[in-house]
Write an enzyme that holds these catalytic residues in place. Structure first.
Site, PDB file in Angstrom:
ATOM      1  N   CYS A 130       0.809  -1.300   0.144  1.00 35.46           N
ATOM      2  CA  CYS A 130       0.127  -0.083  -0.053  1.00 35.46           C
ATOM      3  C   CYS A 130       0.218   1.104  -0.175  1.00 35.46           C
ATOM      4  O   CYS A 130       1.999   1.636   0.390  1.00 35.46           O
ATOM      5  CB  CYS A 130      -0.790   0.023   0.802  1.00 35.46           C
ATOM      6  SG  CYS A 130      -1.963  -1.360   0.777  1.00 35.46           S
ATOM      7  N   ARG A 176       1.947   1.535  -5.514  1.00 36.75           N
ATOM      8  CA  ARG A 176       2.469   1.038  -5.307  1.00 36.75           C
ATOM      9  C   ARG A 176       0.601   0.019  -4.472  1.00 36.75           C
ATOM     10  O   ARG A 176       0.858  -1.189  -4.008  1.00 36.75           O
ATOM     11  CB  ARG A 176       3.092   1.585  -3.760  1.00 36.75           C
ATOM     12  CG  ARG A 176       3.729   2.495  -3.801  1.00 36.75           C
ATOM     13  CD  ARG A 176       4.079   2.508  -2.320  1.00 36.75           C
ATOM     14  NE  ARG A 176       4.489   1.706  -1.368  1.00 36.75           N
ATOM     15  CZ  ARG A 176       5.604   1.151  -0.906  1.00 36.75           C
ATOM     16  NH1 ARG A 176       6.700   1.739  -1.662  1.00 36.75           N
ATOM     17  NH2 ARG A 176       5.735   0.290   0.042  1.00 36.75           N
ATOM     18  N   TRP A 180      -3.520  -2.155  -1.318  1.00 38.12           N
ATOM     19  CA  TRP A 180      -3.265  -2.821  -2.332  1.00 38.12           C
ATOM     20  C   TRP A 180      -4.042  -3.764  -1.612  1.00 38.12           C
ATOM     21  O   TRP A 180      -3.171  -4.625  -0.305  1.00 38.12           O
ATOM     22  CB  TRP A 180      -1.752  -3.630  -2.536  1.00 38.12           C
ATOM     23  CG  TRP A 180      -1.676  -4.585  -3.382  1.00 38.12           C
ATOM     24  CD1 TRP A 180      -1.686  -4.716  -4.910  1.00 38.12           C
ATOM     25  CD2 TRP A 180      -1.981  -5.719  -2.785  1.00 38.12           C
ATOM     26  NE1 TRP A 180      -1.771  -6.199  -5.595  1.00 38.12           N
ATOM     27  CE2 TRP A 180      -1.161  -7.012  -4.321  1.00 38.12           C
ATOM     28  CE3 TRP A 180      -1.912  -6.715  -1.769  1.00 38.12           C
ATOM     29  CZ2 TRP A 180      -0.895  -8.131  -4.025  1.00 38.12           C
ATOM     30  CZ3 TRP A 180      -1.504  -7.865  -1.717  1.00 38.12           C
ATOM     31  CH2 TRP A 180      -0.926  -8.586  -2.799  1.00 38.12           C
ATOM     32  N   ASN A 230      -0.042  -0.229   6.179  1.00 39.24           N
ATOM     33  CA  ASN A 230       0.590  -1.073   5.040  1.00 39.24           C
ATOM     34  C   ASN A 230       1.026  -2.305   6.146  1.00 39.24           C
ATOM     35  O   ASN A 230       1.928  -2.247   7.150  1.00 39.24           O
ATOM     36  CB  ASN A 230       1.433  -0.216   4.471  1.00 39.24           C
ATOM     37  CG  ASN A 230       2.106  -1.382   3.075  1.00 39.24           C
ATOM     38  OD1 ASN A 230       1.560  -2.082   2.850  1.00 39.24           O
ATOM     39  ND2 ASN A 230       3.245  -0.770   2.868  1.00 39.24           N
ATOM     40  N   GLY A 231       0.442  -2.837   4.962  1.00 42.29           N
ATOM     41  CA  GLY A 231       1.019  -4.451   5.902  1.00 42.29           C
ATOM     42  C   GLY A 231       0.019  -5.536   5.763  1.00 42.29           C
ATOM     43  O   GLY A 231      -0.590  -5.715   6.354  1.00 42.29           O
ATOM     44  N   GLU A 282      12.009 -13.980 -18.786  1.00 41.95           N
ATOM     45  CA  GLU A 282      11.689 -12.385 -18.646  1.00 41.95           C
ATOM     46  C   GLU A 282      10.636 -11.891 -19.555  1.00 41.95           C
ATOM     47  O   GLU A 282       9.073 -11.334 -18.669  1.00 41.95           O
ATOM     48  CB  GLU A 282      12.560 -12.165 -18.105  1.00 41.95           C
ATOM     49  CG  GLU A 282      12.224 -10.604 -18.205  1.00 41.95           C
ATOM     50  CD  GLU A 282      11.312  -9.440 -17.086  1.00 41.95           C
ATOM     51  OE1 GLU A 282      10.801 -10.809 -16.438  1.00 41.95           O
ATOM     52  OE2 GLU A 282      11.496  -8.737 -17.237  1.00 41.95           O
ATOM     53  N   LYS A 302       6.284 -10.666 -18.621  1.00 50.72           N
ATOM     54  CA  LYS A 302       6.354  -9.071 -19.473  1.00 50.72           C
ATOM     55  C   LYS A 302       5.048  -9.459 -19.989  1.00 50.72           C
ATOM     56  O   LYS A 302       4.024  -8.730 -19.428  1.00 50.72           O
ATOM     57  CB  LYS A 302       7.263  -8.483 -20.076  1.00 50.72           C
ATOM     58  CG  LYS A 302       8.292  -8.116 -19.477  1.00 50.72           C
ATOM     59  CD  LYS A 302       8.472  -6.294 -18.596  1.00 50.72           C
ATOM     60  CE  LYS A 302       8.536  -6.703 -17.741  1.00 50.72           C
ATOM     61  NZ  LYS A 302       9.401  -6.650 -16.005  1.00 50.72           N
ATOM     62  N   GLU A 338       2.017  -9.808 -17.000  1.00 54.08           N
ATOM     63  CA  GLU A 338       1.713  -8.845 -16.102  1.00 54.08           C
ATOM     64  C   GLU A 338       1.058  -7.349 -16.795  1.00 54.08           C
ATOM     65  O   GLU A 338       0.298  -6.887 -16.322  1.00 54.08           O
ATOM     66  CB  GLU A 338       3.096  -8.558 -15.649  1.00 54.08           C
ATOM     67  CG  GLU A 338       4.641  -8.467 -16.259  1.00 54.08           C
ATOM     68  CD  GLU A 338       5.394  -8.296 -15.083  1.00 54.08           C
ATOM     69  OE1 GLU A 338       5.138  -7.526 -13.684  1.00 54.08           O
ATOM     70  OE2 GLU A 338       6.598  -7.878 -15.437  1.00 54.08           O
ATOM     71  N   HIS A 354       9.352 -32.449 -23.766  1.00 56.21           N
ATOM     72  CA  HIS A 354       9.113 -33.330 -22.908  1.00 56.21           C
ATOM     73  C   HIS A 354       7.174 -32.506 -22.223  1.00 56.21           C
ATOM     74  O   HIS A 354       6.665 -32.853 -20.742  1.00 56.21           O
ATOM     75  CB  HIS A 354       9.689 -33.108 -21.708  1.00 56.21           C
ATOM     76  CG  HIS A 354      11.282 -33.639 -22.351  1.00 56.21           C
ATOM     77  ND1 HIS A 354      11.897 -34.436 -22.219  1.00 56.21           N
ATOM     78  CD2 HIS A 354      12.558 -32.934 -23.173  1.00 56.21           C
ATOM     79  CE1 HIS A 354      12.658 -35.167 -22.653  1.00 56.21           C
ATOM     80  NE2 HIS A 354      12.913 -33.472 -23.263  1.00 56.21           N
ATOM     81  N   LYS A 412       4.395  -2.354  -6.899  1.00 55.84           N
ATOM     82  CA  LYS A 412       5.843  -2.378  -7.039  1.00 55.84           C
ATOM     83  C   LYS A 412       6.671  -2.860  -6.228  1.00 55.84           C
ATOM     84  O   LYS A 412       7.784  -3.064  -6.655  1.00 55.84           O
ATOM     85  CB  LYS A 412       6.167  -0.652  -6.967  1.00 55.84           C
ATOM     86  CG  LYS A 412       7.274  -0.376  -8.129  1.00 55.84           C
ATOM     87  CD  LYS A 412       7.867  -0.712  -9.492  1.00 55.84           C
ATOM     88  CE  LYS A 412       8.854   0.012  -9.699  1.00 55.84           C
ATOM     89  NZ  LYS A 412       9.225  -1.104 -10.948  1.00 55.84           N
TER      90      LYS A 412
HETATM   91  C1  F6R Z   1       7.744  -8.057 -13.085  1.00 57.37           C
HETATM   92  C2  F6R Z   1       7.945  -7.306 -11.480  1.00 57.37           C
HETATM   93  C3  F6R Z   1       8.257  -7.531  -9.814  1.00 57.37           C
HETATM   94  C4  F6R Z   1       9.390  -7.537  -9.552  1.00 57.37           C
HETATM   95  C5  F6R Z   1       8.625  -8.345  -7.926  1.00 57.37           C
HETATM   96  C6  F6R Z   1      10.409  -8.040  -7.346  1.00 57.37           C
HETATM   97  O1  F6R Z   1       8.348  -6.909 -13.577  1.00 57.37           O
HETATM   98  O2  F6R Z   1       7.958  -5.740 -11.195  1.00 57.37           O
HETATM   99  O3  F6R Z   1       7.935  -9.182 -10.829  1.00 57.37           O
HETATM  100  O4  F6R Z   1      10.338  -7.750  -9.691  1.00 57.37           O
HETATM  101  O5  F6R Z   1       8.313  -8.345  -7.617  1.00 57.37           O
HETATM  102  O6  F6R Z   1      10.408  -7.033  -7.097  1.00 57.37           O
HETATM  103  P1  F6R Z   1      11.818  -6.362  -6.072  1.00 57.37           P
HETATM  104  O7  F6R Z   1      12.610  -6.493  -7.467  1.00 57.37           O
HETATM  105  O8  F6R Z   1      11.731  -5.458  -6.053  1.00 57.37           O
HETATM  106  O9  F6R Z   1      12.544  -7.831  -5.284  1.00 57.37           O
END
Ligand code: F6R
Length: 614
Positions: free
Chosen positions: A2, A27, A75, A101-102, A487, A491, A494, A510, A609
């Protein structure tokens, strides 16, 4: 997860809080709320489910007046994203107002106790128990500050809380428990701010102090006083952060993410600056100054991360093995923390977290610490939680990244890990000068090559039109490019909400091969390297079964056009550094497909984020 903001000063609080919430919306964005105390201490609380625009619309331009207030963007962890569950939460008499937050791990017990004392709850959240706890202490003649402290001592879990009270207008009291959920105090001229993260503060100040776990702060419009939860005073000197408000603006770009993708060449230059000595062919990592004896005793390296950071960790294993000849492995932080890993003082644990707040990575680092490992962490922001646990910190120097999906922090993580492997390989005496010479020459060209990879975006628009309607994608790669297939799939998932899988190409036979049909595009990462012919065989297997292949191949490979349906070219580089260039098509393909589908690119649904809960 949050976003929290608090303000105490002389200006009207509401516009500052709303602007701060907009900067923090990455966030969490399933509901938002604001509370402001007027000159008589009378509170106005407004909250709304959905994004911040819903709250702004509900206020209809008539903002509550007052110079002290708090705001929150949520969130959801406990309770659906409804108006009632949105923060701020209040006590029975609307005198104590809290944003949180938490996760309050023991909230069920706390809530039952409070209900038995006669407290009435209006939401399903764990957060609502906090104002009621504070209220119950105030009923026992505690001061506001003492009541917050007593409540903080009862709460279990990683939490960040800011409270205001109608009895003490002008004052904010905040605390932080555990490692997750940051809180930063910002020092302005006759005004102070509190926020979960820097972007909310930077338009107002660059002088900040971070709250550590187990610390509390009381602040008003001219000072901030810090304490432990036992009431012992803590001295903090504000630090200057180099990011300015301008760097957070979108500029000419439609989305922050697109801007951040295009900032990669410059971000890479920043990550190389001062770390690469082209004259004597050495990497100089001021942040990782360890003795030759320490280098010599490292017998294993473990890379840890989550999501995109985990994908970078997978690439790093290849570099550490190839360039430093050290046995290396990687793991999801969330798996590592619950294993019984074999770690000792000869293990180097390298954790990756752009936010420096990921709860699972923090817990994994604590586990490594218990086992006596030497720890280096890679993080984009100074002073965050991961940097407090690690012995050494290498900053990513990517600048602010606002888009929720990581882009430039990924490529800067890769570069930092590459430099680390070169440094350790050189110091171990296993990386010859002639090889380093070629590698350094290539590093010098890399920002330009990355710029070339970014040059033609129209090809991605065309691909988005062709494939944007598909519901499944398969990404295939081998060796050092397999993590990039992961990756690319991450991408796409998400950003565009299309189901996608990343696979080591040989693994396709497989199982996943049974999925191949003319509906599921296969993205094949196949630069010209030792594994190119192997990739070609896999591509032929897909084509033989009527599949559609989008190849990501090396510039100049004309032959590939005859063998696949679509080709995206990347400039030619050595196979070891290829993943850095491969990141660009992975990002731009996902971006343009998501754009074509009308998705919320900077704030994809359900994501955040900083993932500060487990
Ligand atoms: C993908 C993304 C997430 C973060 C993951 C770890 O685009 O942003 O998968 O990579 O939540 O976040 P950090 O790097 O902040 O530990």
């Amino acid at each position: 997860m949050c976003g929290i903001i608090g303000y105490a000063g002389a200006r009207q609080a509401a516009p500052i809080i709303l602007e701060g919430l907009a900067a923090l919306e990455y966030r969490g964005y399933d509901s938002a709320g604001i509370a402001v105390l007027d000159a008589d201490g009378i509170p106005a609380v407004h909250k709304k489910s959905g994004k911040l625009v819903n709250l702004a619309a509900a206020l209809q331009g008539s903002l509550p007046e007052g110079v002290t207030g708090v705001g929150h963007t949520r969130w959801a962890t406990h309770g659906a994203p409804t108006d009632f569950n949105a923060h701020p939460h209040t006590d029975c008499d609307n005198q104590i107002i809290v944003v949180h937050n938490g996760i309050v791990e023991n909230y069920v017990q706390i809530k039952e106790d409070l209900i038995s004392q006669g407290h009435e709850f209006t939401s399903q959240t764990d957060a609502e128990c906090i104002p009621h706890m504070i209220e119950s202490y105030i009923e026992q003649e505690y001061s506001f500050e003492e009541a917050v402290r007593a409540s903080a001592r009862e709460i279990k879990g990683a939490n960040a809380v800011v409270a205001i009270s109608t009895r003490d207008p002008g004052k904010l009291v905040a605390f932080r428990l555990g490692n997750a959920g940051g809180l930063v105090v910002g020092y302005g001229q006759d005004e102070l701010f509190l926020a979960s993260d820097l972007p909310a503060l930077l338009p107002h100040t660059q002088e900040v102090a971070y709250l550590a776990g187990g610390e509390m702060v009381t602040l008003d419009n001219h000072s901030a006083n810090y304490f432990t939860l036992d009431g012992m005073s803590v001295t903090k000197t504000p630090m200057h952060v180099a990011y300015d408000a301008l760097s957070a603006a979108k500029g000419e770009y439609k989305h922050f993410m697109l801007k951040e993708i295009h900032e990669q060449p410059e971000a890479i230059i920043n990550s190389l600056r001062g770390r690469v000595s082209f004259n004597d062919l050495k990497v100089v990592l001021d942040e990782f100054q360890i003795s030759d004896a320490d280098i010599a005793r490292i017998d294993r390296v473990v890379f840890l991360g989550m999501g995109t950071s985990f994908n970078a960790a997978m690439v790093a294993r290849n570099w550490m093995e190839s360039l430093a000849r050290l046995p290396s492995e990687f793991d999801n932080s969330s798996e590592f923390r619950y294993r019984d890993p074999v770690i000792d003082e000869n293990t180097l644990v390298v954790s990756l977290s752009q936010s420096g707040e990921t709860a699972d990575t923090l817990a994994a680092m604590e586990k490594a610490q218990e086992n006596g490992a030497l720890q280096l962490t890679l993080c984009n922001y100074p002073g965050t939680q991961t940097t407090r646990i690690a012995d050494h910190t290498m900053l990513l120097r990517a600048g602010l990244e606002i888009g929720v999906a990581s882009s430039k922090t990924f490529t800067n993580s890769l570069i930092s890990l590459y430099l680390l492997a070169i440094d350790i390989g050189t110091r171990r005496g296993v990386l010859e000068e002639s090889r380093r010479r070629d590698m350094f020459a290539e590093l010098a060209r890399l920002p330009d090559l990355l710029g070339q990879a970014l040059a033609d975006e129209s090809q991605y628009e065309v691909l988005a039109q062709k494939f944007g309607r598909r519901s499944d994608f398969l990404y295939l790669g081998r060796g050092i490019n397999f993590p990039l297939a992961m990756e690319g799939a991450l991408k796409l998932k998400e950003l565009s909400y299309i189901h996608a899988e990343g696979y080591p190409a040989a693994e396709m036979k497989h199982g996943p091969i049974s999925l191949i049909d003319d509906e599921m595009p296969v993205v094949a990462l196949m630069p010209r390297d030792d594994l190119y012919e192997k990739m070609l065989s896999n591509v032929n297997e897909v084509k033989a079964r009527g599949g559609t292949v989008i190849a990501v191949a090396t510039e100049g490979n004309e032959d590939i056009k005859k063998r696949v349906d679509e080709v995206i070219y990347v400039p030619e580089v050595s196979s070891l550094i290829n993943p850095v260039l491969m990141a660009v098509p992975m990002q731009l393909l996902a971006y343009h497909i998501a754009l074509w589908r009308g998705c919320d690119i900077d704030q994809p649904r359900n994501l955040a984020k900083s993932v500060t809960v487990e």
